[in-house]
Design an enzyme around this catalytic site. Structure first.
Site, PDB file in Angstrom:
ATOM      1  N   ASN A  80       1.939   1.685  17.026  1.00 32.23           N
ATOM      2  CA  ASN A  80       1.818   3.018  16.529  1.00 32.23           C
ATOM      3  C   ASN A  80       0.699   3.855  16.313  1.00 32.23           C
ATOM      4  O   ASN A  80       0.480   4.972  15.868  1.00 32.23           O
ATOM      5  CB  ASN A  80       2.727   3.020  15.195  1.00 32.23           C
TER       6      ASN A  80
ATOM      7  N   HIS B  60       9.872   0.533   8.054  1.00 32.99           N
ATOM      8  CA  HIS B  60       9.072  -0.984   8.407  1.00 32.99           C
ATOM      9  C   HIS B  60       9.211  -1.811   7.303  1.00 32.99           C
ATOM     10  O   HIS B  60       9.827  -3.004   7.682  1.00 32.99           O
ATOM     11  CB  HIS B  60       7.776  -0.611   8.680  1.00 32.99           C
TER      12      HIS B  60
ATOM     13  N   ASP C 135       0.899  -1.139  -0.122  1.00 26.21           N
ATOM     14  CA  ASP C 135      -0.044  -0.109   0.203  1.00 26.21           C
ATOM     15  C   ASP C 135       0.671   1.239  -0.208  1.00 26.21           C
ATOM     16  O   ASP C 135       0.892   2.023   0.784  1.00 26.21           O
ATOM     17  CB  ASP C 135      -0.880  -0.053   1.125  1.00 26.21           C
TER      18      ASP C 135
ATOM     19  N   GLU D 273      -0.434  -1.980  15.748  1.00 26.98           N
ATOM     20  CA  GLU D 273       0.348  -1.451  14.857  1.00 26.98           C
ATOM     21  C   GLU D 273      -0.813  -1.330  13.730  1.00 26.98           C
ATOM     22  O   GLU D 273      -1.764  -2.024  13.519  1.00 26.98           O
ATOM     23  CB  GLU D 273       1.248  -2.426  14.499  1.00 26.98           C
TER      24      GLU D 273
HETATM   25  C1  BDR Z   1       3.297   0.100   8.475  1.00 28.04           C
HETATM   26  O1  BDR Z   1       2.073   0.853   8.365  1.00 28.04           O
HETATM   27  C2  BDR Z   1       2.211   1.794   7.155  1.00 28.04           C
HETATM   28  O2  BDR Z   1       2.020   3.030   7.461  1.00 28.04           O
HETATM   29  C3  BDR Z   1       3.587   1.361   6.694  1.00 28.04           C
HETATM   30  O3  BDR Z   1       3.774   1.361   5.300  1.00 28.04           O
HETATM   31  C4  BDR Z   1       3.938   0.135   7.369  1.00 28.04           C
HETATM   32  O4  BDR Z   1       3.443  -1.020   6.309  1.00 28.04           O
HETATM   33  C5  BDR Z   1       3.903   0.330   9.788  1.00 28.04           C
HETATM   34  O5  BDR Z   1       2.777   0.453  10.883  1.00 28.04           O
HETATM   35 CA    CA Z   2       2.868  -0.461   4.269  1.00 28.35          CA
END
Ligand code: BDR
Ligand code: CA
Length: 315
Positions: A156, A238, A12, A162
């Site tokens: 995050n 990441h 993405d 996540e």
């Molecule tokens: C993931 O979330 C997206 O914003 C980044 O591309 C990565 O795949 C990190 O949490």
């Molecule tokens: Ca991603």
């Protein structure tokens, strides 16, 4: 047959997805790219995948996948990656087109026809879950799944969640409970060790040419977003970690664990629970937990340098 791993990257883009695609095409045989709504809506991330392919001379076909998660309402990360998912660089006029709008069917056909391909999902897991639901036999045909998502610690997009896991936890659950023999996890506890900072931007800019500048401009934009989020010009790179887990496994230390994903908690939906206790519980995931940062950084810089002067970029 080259002996290099063969990958389908499900993505993405997204700044870190873009660099993961470059890494995958340089370090492996990239069989195809499939897109999924995540960082930005599907139409935007698909255009971004085509643009990144054009800028870096990646010839793998791009197939369009799922616009929305299996169950949840879609959510994006525009505050990190910009309104259209790829803020920062000047984007060239698009010259490429997609190969199909049937990514799930294409993954099924391709993995049935050709054994031993790795699936590398670096966005929400929606497409991969649909593949496994429609064609359970694919679990035995692929080399494995190496995914970016979840965390063995803090989140995050929530205290413990996540982004990729939170967007489509039901899809991640399908993969974690599947019979796939080899599932490798690059969660935030690993990917934050791949430090994005001013030094990385400077080293990418020093590569020069269209590709070095494009990558440096993405990182500059990402760092600005990190300042907005945490007050620090630092973040994690990441998605390349999930590629490295296949192309350069020596840079990641993993331990086999049981990993589940929380589907119901009010505070914890999308949390990946990595069972770090010793014991005899069946393991389902190789949990990457320690990164050789210097080596990973060198490999990433070399990959961008290898594609920096492809002329598909804009100004
Ligand atoms: C993931 O979330 C997206 O914003 C980044 O591309 C990565 O795949 C990190 O949490
Ligand atoms: Ca991603």
């Amino acid at each position: 047959m080259s002996g290099r791993p063969r990958l389908i990257v499900d993505c993405d883009p997204g700044h870190d997805d873009a660099l993961a695609l470059v890494l995958a095409d340089v370090r492996a045989d990239l069989v195809g790219i499939t897109t999924v709504g995540g960082n930005a809506p599907l139409i935007d991330v698909t255009r971004n995948a085509l643009i990144v392919s054009q800028v870096y001379g990646i010839d793998a076909p791009v197939h369009v996948g799922s616009a929305r998660p299996l169950v949840a309402e879609p959510r994006n990360a525009l505050e990190i990656h910009g309104t259209h998912g790829l803020a920062g660089p000047v984007l060239p006029a698009l010259e490429r087109t997609v190969a199909s709008d049937a990514a799930v069917e294409w993954i099924i056909e391709t993995t049935r026809a050709d054994e031993g391909i790795w699936l590398v999902p670096i966005g929400p897991m929606t497409n991969i879950a649909q593949v496994l639901r429609l064609a359970p036999d694919v679990a035995d045909r692929i080399a494995g799944v190496s995914f970016m998502g979840g965390s063995g610690g803090v989140g995050n997009h929530g205290p413990v969640s996540e982004f990729n896991a939170l967007v489509d936890p039901e899809a991640l659950h399908v993969v974690l409970t599947s019979p796939i023999a080899e599932v490798r996890m690059a969660g935030l506890d690993l990917t934050h060790q791949f430090v994005v900072d001013d030094a990385l931007e400077r080293d990418l800019r020093a590569i020069g040419d269209v590709g070095g500048t494009f990558a440096a401009d993405m990182i500059a934009s990402y760092l600005e977003a990190m300042v907005g989020r945490s007050g620090r010009r630092q973040g994690g790179l990441h998605d390349p970690c999930a590629v490295l887990a296949v192309t350069d496994p020596d840079v990641i230390t993993s331990t086999r664990r049981h990993v589940g994903v929380e589907l119901r908690g009010e505070l914890t939906r999308g949390m990946t629970v990595v069972d770090q206790r010793a014991g005899d519980r069946a393991t389902n995931v190789a949990h990457g937990h320690t990164l050789d940062h210097a080596a990973a950084r060198r490999i990433m810089l070399d990959a961008v340098a290898a594609r920096a002067d492809v002329t598909g970029g804009g100004s």
